[in-house]
Design an enzyme around this catalytic site. Structure first.
Site, mmCIF file in Angstrom:
data_model
loop_
_atom_site.group_PDB
_atom_site.id
_atom_site.type_symbol
_atom_site.label_atom_id
_atom_site.label_comp_id
_atom_site.label_asym_id
_atom_site.label_seq_id
_atom_site.Cartn_x
_atom_site.Cartn_y
_atom_site.Cartn_z
ATOM 1 N N HIS A 153 -1.438 -1.393 -4.091
ATOM 2 C CA HIS A 153 -2.685 -1.021 -3.417
ATOM 3 C C HIS A 153 -2.714 0.493 -3.237
ATOM 4 O O HIS A 153 -1.760 1.078 -2.714
ATOM 5 C CB HIS A 153 -2.742 -1.741 -2.068
ATOM 6 N N MET A 176 -12.076 4.550 0.067
ATOM 7 C CA MET A 176 -12.667 4.774 1.392
ATOM 8 C C MET A 176 -13.336 6.141 1.329
ATOM 9 O O MET A 176 -12.846 7.124 1.900
ATOM 10 C CB MET A 176 -11.577 4.702 2.465
ATOM 11 N N MET A 207 -11.400 -5.687 5.867
ATOM 12 C CA MET A 207 -10.600 -4.772 6.686
ATOM 13 C C MET A 207 -10.355 -5.433 8.043
ATOM 14 O O MET A 207 -11.311 -5.828 8.720
ATOM 15 C CB MET A 207 -11.334 -3.445 6.920
ATOM 16 N N ASP A 236 -6.696 -6.467 4.641
ATOM 17 C CA ASP A 236 -6.094 -5.139 4.683
ATOM 18 C C ASP A 236 -6.078 -4.603 6.106
ATOM 19 O O ASP A 236 -7.137 -4.407 6.711
ATOM 20 C CB ASP A 236 -6.924 -4.217 3.770
ATOM 21 N N MET A 241 -8.777 8.146 0.329
ATOM 22 C CA MET A 241 -9.554 8.555 1.515
ATOM 23 C C MET A 241 -10.050 9.976 1.323
ATOM 24 O O MET A 241 -9.290 10.845 0.900
ATOM 25 C CB MET A 241 -8.653 8.503 2.756
ATOM 26 N N HIS A 269 -8.582 1.118 -3.567
ATOM 27 C CA HIS A 269 -9.465 0.905 -2.413
ATOM 28 C C HIS A 269 -10.099 2.254 -2.070
ATOM 29 O O HIS A 269 -9.429 3.117 -1.495
ATOM 30 C CB HIS A 269 -8.615 0.361 -1.253
ATOM 31 N N ASP A 295 -4.856 3.536 -1.629
ATOM 32 C CA ASP A 295 -5.893 3.871 -0.654
ATOM 33 C C ASP A 295 -6.399 5.284 -0.868
ATOM 34 O O ASP A 295 -5.671 6.248 -0.602
ATOM 35 C CB ASP A 295 -5.316 3.765 0.766
ATOM 36 N N SER A 339 0.841 -1.201 0.000
ATOM 37 C CA SER A 339 0.000 0.000 0.000
ATOM 38 C C SER A 339 0.872 1.246 0.000
ATOM 39 O O SER A 339 1.639 1.478 0.948
ATOM 40 C CB SER A 339 -0.897 0.006 1.240
HETATM 41 C C1 DX5 Z 1 -6.107 1.473 6.024
HETATM 42 C C2 DX5 Z 1 -5.788 1.186 4.585
HETATM 43 C C3 DX5 Z 1 -4.689 0.185 4.432
HETATM 44 C C4 DX5 Z 1 -3.371 0.615 5.013
HETATM 45 C C5 DX5 Z 1 -2.724 -0.608 5.603
HETATM 46 O O1 DX5 Z 1 -7.263 2.198 6.135
HETATM 47 O O2 DX5 Z 1 -6.929 0.692 3.888
HETATM 48 O O3 DX5 Z 1 -4.544 -0.254 3.082
HETATM 49 O O4 DX5 Z 1 -2.516 1.183 4.058
HETATM 50 O O5 DX5 Z 1 -1.611 -0.227 6.302
HETATM 51 P P1 DX5 Z 1 -0.816 -1.221 7.263
HETATM 52 O O6 DX5 Z 1 -0.422 -2.412 6.436
HETATM 53 O O7 DX5 Z 1 0.343 -0.404 7.682
HETATM 54 O O8 DX5 Z 1 -1.748 -1.603 8.368
HETATM 55 ZN ZN ZN Z 2 -6.546 -0.273 1.809
#
Ligand code: DX5
Ligand code: ZN
Length: 219
Positions: free
Chosen positions: A34, A69, A138, A176, A38, A67, A36, A9
């Site tokens: 990956h 969010m 998650m 994840d 947000m 992903h 993310d 990620s």
């Molecule tokens: C969290 C994200 C993850 C995050 C995971 O909300 O969706 O993808 O990057 O990070 P680690 O592996 O450090 O927990």
């Molecule tokens: Zn993620």
């Protein structure tokens, strides 16, 4: 046991040197990237948007695993498809017309993924499982990297693997949050096909070794 797909990620990479971070993924043996997204609404932080995905796209031949969010994910599907996403996952908790969004992702020729937070049960998405290419479990509350995996969430991975076997479905199960050298064996044993890792990958000086450990290939 088959080695899982690894999806580092980039949330955990240094944003000022993202091109370098992206360049470390494929040579390590990891297959996916990956991303993310947000929105500061579904989760408190704001990470990055579609322009980042589009700018990174030419730098990598790995699968781009986006992903979302975000609230109102429906409004973002086309933009991220055009930006170069291969997989687009969104949250069950962020939408009402979840079925319609899955179909919209598939109509754009992308793999459709659905994610659930730790408080949502597998039962909530059972009706959608035959349509999905990916189920993203998650194992932390979304929003931040570097959190501790909630072991109970792995029961959902086992349950999804059972349902897939029984019903003949074809989704991949990805995990994840809090996946690291210590927790990866538990995640693999639960039946995950895809391991997402932020800190455990980008926080390691030796990316090849980190990938081998996470995939269970280290000797
Ligand atoms: C969290 C994200 C993850 C995050 C995971 O909300 O969706 O993808 O990057 O990070 P680690 O592996 O450090 O927990
Ligand atoms: Zn993620």
């Amino acid at each position: 046991m088959k080695a899982p797909i690894l999806a580092p990620s980039v949330l955990a990479a240094n944003y000022s040197r993202l091109a370098e971070g992206i360049a470390e993924i494929a040579p390590s043996g990891a297959e996916w990237t990956h991303l993310d997204v947000m929105d500061g609404n579904f989760v408190p932080p704001i990470s990055f948007g579609a322009k980042m995905v589009a700018d990174l796209r030419p730098l990598s031949s790995t699968v781009f695993d986006v992903h979302l969010m975000v609230q109102n994910p429906e409004a973002q599907i086309q933009t991220f498809a055009q930006a170069g996403a291969d997989n687009i996952s969104f949250h069950y908790e962020a939408a009402v017309h979840v079925h319609r969004i899955i179909m919209a992702i598939k109509d754009l020729g992308k793999k459709a993924g659905l994610s659930i937070v730790p408080s949502s049960p597998v039962e909530a998405i059972v009706e959608l499982l035959p349509l999905l290419d990916l189920v993203l479990i998650m194992t932390v509350n979304p929003g931040y990297g570097g959190q501790t995996l909630i072991p109970r969430c792995l029961d959902k991975v086992r349950r999804l693997a059972e349902i897939r076997e029984k019903e003949g479905y074809s989704y991949l199960i990805s995990v994840d949050g809090g996946v690291n050298r210590d927790t990866a064996p538990l995640v693999r044993e639960a039946g995950a096909d895809v391991l997402i890792a932020g800190e455990a990958f980008f926080g390691s000086p030796d990316k090849k070794a980190a990938a081998a450990h996470l995939k269970g290939l280290a000797v």
